[in-house]
Enzyme design. Structure first.
Site, PDB file in Angstrom:
ATOM      1  N   HIS A   1       0.815  -1.225   0.000  1.00 18.48           N
ATOM      2  CA  HIS A   1       0.000   0.000   0.000  1.00 18.48           C
ATOM      3  C   HIS A   1       0.843   1.267   0.000  1.00 18.48           C
ATOM      4  O   HIS A   1       0.322   2.362  -0.223  1.00 18.48           O
ATOM      5  CB  HIS A   1      -0.940  -0.007   1.208  1.00 18.48           C
ATOM      6  CG  HIS A   1      -2.279   0.598   0.924  1.00 18.48           C
ATOM      7  ND1 HIS A   1      -2.534   1.383  -0.178  1.00 18.48           N
ATOM      8  CD2 HIS A   1      -3.464   0.530   1.597  1.00 18.48           C
ATOM      9  CE1 HIS A   1      -3.786   1.790  -0.172  1.00 18.48           C
ATOM     10  NE2 HIS A   1      -4.376   1.280   0.890  1.00 18.48           N
ATOM     11  N   ARG A   2       2.146   1.167   0.240  1.00 21.16           N
ATOM     12  CA  ARG A   2       3.018   2.335   0.136  1.00 21.16           C
ATOM     13  C   ARG A   2       3.174   2.752  -1.326  1.00 21.16           C
ATOM     14  O   ARG A   2       3.404   3.924  -1.631  1.00 21.16           O
ATOM     15  CB  ARG A   2       4.393   2.030   0.721  1.00 21.16           C
ATOM     16  CG  ARG A   2       4.425   1.665   2.194  1.00 21.16           C
ATOM     17  CD  ARG A   2       5.798   1.186   2.613  1.00 21.16           C
ATOM     18  NE  ARG A   2       6.242   0.026   1.824  1.00 21.16           N
ATOM     19  CZ  ARG A   2       7.431  -0.560   1.948  1.00 21.16           C
ATOM     20  NH1 ARG A   2       8.302  -0.088   2.838  1.00 21.16           N
ATOM     21  NH2 ARG A   2       7.746  -1.593   1.206  1.00 21.16           N
TER      22      ARG A   2
END
Length: 440
Positions: free
Chosen positions: A413-414
């Site tokens: 998700h980064r």
């Protein structure tokens, strides 16, 4: 002059290995390219080839030895024009000659002897080499620093002679600049101490003995690496999971037709081969998911190299189908069969399992309906493939029975937003449910 054969670095992350088996003995003559030993690295068991020609005069590390550091002398050979009998004593004398510099290094590293005036001249050359302009760091520390965008020049090493080790890099801030070195010692100290509390979390707790009969077996290097990397992945990578159901009937029909046509060539396609192709094409269509998070930058790849999880006797390993999006499904099937065979035999070469832009793990053959896979850093995603099974399914507004497969994408998700991951899963579903696009 005797030639020292040293423990090689057979992968970029290898710091030590296990000398599994010697294939030569003292007195044997070897030529360049001859297989001398089998060495277990952090990834696989690999064959070690001779580079020089000559006669084996000593074997310094016995087979089965674990934790042999890279650069350790494991054997000695005498050159073609050299007397093997004379070379043997010289080879054995070499380690004794190296003992004195090692002692100097230890003395220099200890705080007390530094203040003494007399030993200073002998210690200076060592100090210059360890603390010069060149940054001294372990291979693992360098890899972590590269992944997180950390400038090693700004990191203070706590290893021997000021060497930067893993814990030092884990305690540094991504994108740290060399300016941090000029900060006062009191201000610099808190930086490494903050994450140190997380380090013990990775170490497994000691299991009490409850009196239950058990058999203990030592972890091999591959299993140790799997444990370390997956623990790091779950601790440092924020996972997001997206699942979609895909109708397989059209794909299965096409697979049957293709296998009939490819039968004279001895090629048989699996559903997994077609899913590899579909994932690669979907990544090319949605490049925002074909990425790696690198600390201060996001790397977007122009081709899709798919790492495919294979269960080998030593542990899980992921051989790579390079540029799978531009390969025919028959080429993918042939290549995957060869790579899987080499993986199970422990014969994969580093270029065959290192790299990849995304991974695929298929447990459908075990009847697993759906699961969530752990991302393999520095990749940004992994696809978990479940079993195709007959389910009630709505087709053209009416309830029917169809072959349906659940697949789950795990995304970093980064680097990948939920909407981008959903777009990739949608593209994958369209490609598999309309499979002619895979062979066009």
């Amino acid at each position: 002059m005797p030639i020292a054969i040293k423990m090689p670095a057979l992968s970029p992350t290898m710091e030590e290995g296990t000398l599994s088996k010697w294939l030569v003995k003292v007195g044997d003559k070897v030529s360049s390219g001859d297989i001398m030993a089998e060495i277990e690295t952090d990834k696989a068991t690999m064959e070690f080839e001779a580079v020089d020609e000559g006669t084996i005069v000593s074997i310094d590390v016995s087979e089965g030895s674990e934790g042999v550091k890279v650069g350790t002398v494991i054997a000695t050979i005498a050159g073609e024009d050299e007397d093997a009998g004379a070379a043997a004593p010289a080879a054995k004398a070499a380690p004794a000659a190296k003992a004195e510099p090692a002692a100097v290094t230890k003395a220099e590293a200890a705080p007390a002897p530094v203040a003494k005036a007399e030993p200073a001249p002998a210690a200076k050359p060592v100090a210059v080499e360890a603390a010069g302009d060149r940054v001294i760091a372990s291979p693992l520390a360098k890899r972590i620093a590269a992944d997180r965008g950390i400038d090693l020049a700004a990191v203070k090493g706590t290893g021997p002679g000021g060497r930067i080790v893993k814990v030092d890099v884990e305690g540094a801030e991504p994108g740290a600049a060399p300016v941090a070195v000029t900060a006062p010692a009191a201000a610099a100290t808190p930086a490494p101490t903050a994450p140190k509390a997380a380090v013990p979390v990775a170490a497994p707790a000691e299991i009490p003995d409850f009196g239950i009969p058990y058999e203990a077996s030592k972890l091999n290097n591959v299993r140790k690496t799997i444990a370390r990397r997956l623990t790091e992945a779950k601790q440092t990578v924020p996972h997001i999971y997206l699942t979609v159901d895909i109708q397989l009937d059209a794909l299965l029909k096409l697979r049957g037709q293709l296998n009939k046509a490819l039968e004279p060539q001895g090629v048989k396609l699996s559903v997994n081969d077609l899913v590899i192709k579909a994932l690669a094409k979907a990544l090319v269509q949605v490049p925002k998911c074909n990425v790696s998070f690198a600390g201060t930058e996001l790397r977007t790849y122009s081709r899709a190299d798919i790492s495919v999880a294979v269960a080998a006797p030593s542990g899980l390993i992921t051989p790579i189908i390079v540029d799978a999006g531009n390969k025919s499904v028959s080429a993918i099937a042939t290549e995957m069969k060869a790579l899987a065979g080499k993986a199970r035999e422990g014969k994969l070469q580093p270029h065959e399992y290192q790299g990849g832009t995304a991974s695929l793990s298929n447990l459908g053959m075990f009847g697993i309906k759906q699961f969530d896979a752990v991302i393999n850093p520095p990749q940004g995603m992994i696809l978990a493939v479940g079993a195709g099974e007959q389910r009630p399914y709505v087709i053209d507004g009416a309830l029917a029975v169809a072959t349906v497969m659940s697949v789950t994408g795990s995304f970093d998700h980064r680097a990948i937003d939920g909407a981008d991951g959903a777009e990739l899963m949608q593209a994958l579903k369209v490609l598999i449910e309309n499979p002619l696009g895979l062979v066009a």
